[in-house]
Design a protein around this motif. Structure first.
Motif, mmCIF file in Angstrom:
data_model
loop_
_atom_site.group_PDB
_atom_site.id
_atom_site.type_symbol
_atom_site.label_atom_id
_atom_site.label_comp_id
_atom_site.label_asym_id
_atom_site.label_seq_id
_atom_site.Cartn_x
_atom_site.Cartn_y
_atom_site.Cartn_z
ATOM 1 N N LEU A 64 0.836 -1.208 0.000
ATOM 2 C CA LEU A 64 0.000 0.000 0.000
ATOM 3 C C LEU A 64 0.868 1.255 0.000
ATOM 4 O O LEU A 64 0.601 2.206 -0.731
ATOM 5 N N ASN A 65 1.924 1.255 0.793
ATOM 6 C CA ASN A 65 2.847 2.399 0.814
ATOM 7 C C ASN A 65 3.485 2.623 -0.551
ATOM 8 O O ASN A 65 3.634 3.766 -1.002
ATOM 9 N N LEU A 66 3.850 1.524 -1.227
ATOM 10 C CA LEU A 66 4.414 1.630 -2.564
ATOM 11 C C LEU A 66 3.400 2.245 -3.531
ATOM 12 O O LEU A 66 3.722 3.157 -4.298
ATOM 13 N N MET A 67 2.165 1.767 -3.488
ATOM 14 C CA MET A 67 1.112 2.293 -4.369
ATOM 15 C C MET A 67 0.857 3.786 -4.094
ATOM 16 O O MET A 67 0.724 4.585 -5.025
ATOM 17 N N LEU A 68 0.795 4.167 -2.828
ATOM 18 C CA LEU A 68 0.557 5.574 -2.480
ATOM 19 C C LEU A 68 1.722 6.460 -2.913
ATOM 20 O O LEU A 68 1.510 7.576 -3.398
ATOM 21 N N SER A 69 2.940 5.957 -2.772
ATOM 22 C CA SER A 69 4.107 6.735 -3.206
ATOM 23 C C SER A 69 4.110 6.926 -4.710
ATOM 24 O O SER A 69 4.403 8.019 -5.207
ATOM 25 N N MET A 70 3.765 5.873 -5.452
ATOM 26 C CA MET A 70 3.711 6.001 -6.912
ATOM 27 C C MET A 70 2.591 6.954 -7.334
ATOM 28 O O MET A 70 2.771 7.764 -8.244
ATOM 29 N N LEU A 71 1.451 6.857 -6.676
ATOM 30 C CA LEU A 71 0.345 7.766 -6.994
ATOM 31 C C LEU A 71 0.760 9.212 -6.739
ATOM 32 O O LEU A 71 0.529 10.095 -7.576
ATOM 33 N N ALA A 72 1.404 9.464 -5.615
ATOM 34 C CA ALA A 72 1.839 10.833 -5.290
ATOM 35 C C ALA A 72 2.907 11.315 -6.271
ATOM 36 O O ALA A 72 2.895 12.488 -6.673
ATOM 37 N N ALA A 73 3.797 10.413 -6.686
ATOM 38 C CA ALA A 73 4.857 10.790 -7.620
ATOM 39 C C ALA A 73 4.288 11.178 -8.982
ATOM 40 O O ALA A 73 4.855 12.016 -9.680
ATOM 41 N N ILE A 74 3.187 10.579 -9.374
ATOM 42 C CA ILE A 74 2.569 10.906 -10.662
ATOM 43 C C ILE A 74 1.586 12.068 -10.525
ATOM 44 O O ILE A 74 1.551 12.976 -11.355
ATOM 45 N N GLN A 75 0.790 12.030 -9.477
ATOM 46 C CA GLN A 75 -0.288 13.017 -9.326
ATOM 47 C C GLN A 75 0.247 14.433 -9.060
ATOM 48 O O GLN A 75 -0.286 15.401 -9.608
ATOM 49 N N ALA A 76 1.283 14.574 -8.284
ATOM 50 C CA ALA A 76 1.794 15.908 -7.927
ATOM 51 C C ALA A 76 2.260 16.700 -9.157
ATOM 52 O O ALA A 76 1.835 17.846 -9.343
ATOM 53 N N PRO A 77 3.096 16.145 -10.036
ATOM 54 C CA PRO A 77 3.499 16.932 -11.209
ATOM 55 C C PRO A 77 2.330 17.228 -12.151
ATOM 56 O O PRO A 77 2.280 18.301 -12.767
ATOM 57 N N VAL A 78 1.383 16.294 -12.265
ATOM 58 C CA VAL A 78 0.222 16.533 -13.133
ATOM 59 C C VAL A 78 -0.601 17.692 -12.593
ATOM 60 O O VAL A 78 -1.041 18.576 -13.344
ATOM 61 N N ILE A 79 -0.788 17.726 -11.291
ATOM 62 C CA ILE A 79 -1.543 18.834 -10.681
ATOM 63 C C ILE A 79 -0.781 20.144 -10.840
ATOM 64 O O ILE A 79 -1.376 21.191 -11.112
#
Length: 175
Positions: free
Chosen positions: A106-121
């Motif tokens: 879950l931590n891995l999934m959340l880190s990947m989501l944050a790594a992708i979502q932050a630059p897109v936002i």
């Protein structure tokens, strides 16, 4: 006879009381538009109108990722994940916990989501700031045009008032 508002220089001097060269770039731009009576799009406005697929996608991701619906549904997924991966709850349901505490997957999934979502936002925020600058420039232009039109009307009323006063005093009609 040449109209007093036929050139931007004449409008600047006559209505604003300043030489055209003393005005800032935005004021000069607006005066040129007032005199020409037509509006053209600037480069950043053309780019904002013709957004790429990636830009539109970034805007949609930011709109969804910044909504209460996303936050609430994401919280529900996290709670459900934690419950289903609890050894006791998983045993009651007859399933095997695939990511038991401390939820490394879950931590891995959340880190990947944050790594992708932050630059897109951030890309979407950059586009929004461009849109805001365009809106503010248009708002400024409309305000300056309105001020110029009010000044023109004020001068016309002053001339009419002077003509009426002259007629009353001299009994003659103005030219």
């Amino acid at each position: 006879m040449k109209h007093p508002y036929s050139t931007p220089e004449a409008v600047a001097q006559h209505l604003l009381g300043r030489p055209f060269s003393d005005l800032d770039e935005d004021e000069q731009h607006v005066l040129r538009h007032v005199v020409s009576r037509h509006v053209e799009l600037q480069d950043d406005e053309r780019l904002a109108i013709h957004a790429s697929y990636g830009d539109r996608l970034a805007d949609r991701v930011a709109a969804v990722g910044g909504s209460w619906g996303f936050i609430i549904s994401f919280m529900l997924v996290l709670v459900l994940w934690a419950l289903l991966n609890n050894d006791h709850v998983a045993a009651l349901l007859g399933i095997k916990a695939w990511d038991s505490y401390p939820f490394i997957f879950l931590n891995l999934m959340l880190s990947m989501l944050a790594a992708i979502q932050a630059p897109v936002i951030m890309m979407s925020q950059n586009r929004q700031s461009i849109k805001d600058r365009i809106y503010n420039r248009h708002d400024y232009e409309v305000n300056l045009r309105t001020t110029i039109e009010i000044l023109k009307l004020h001068q016309k009323i002053d001339r009419l008032t002077q003509d009426v006063a002259a007629m009353r005093q001299g009994g003659t009609t103005p030219d």
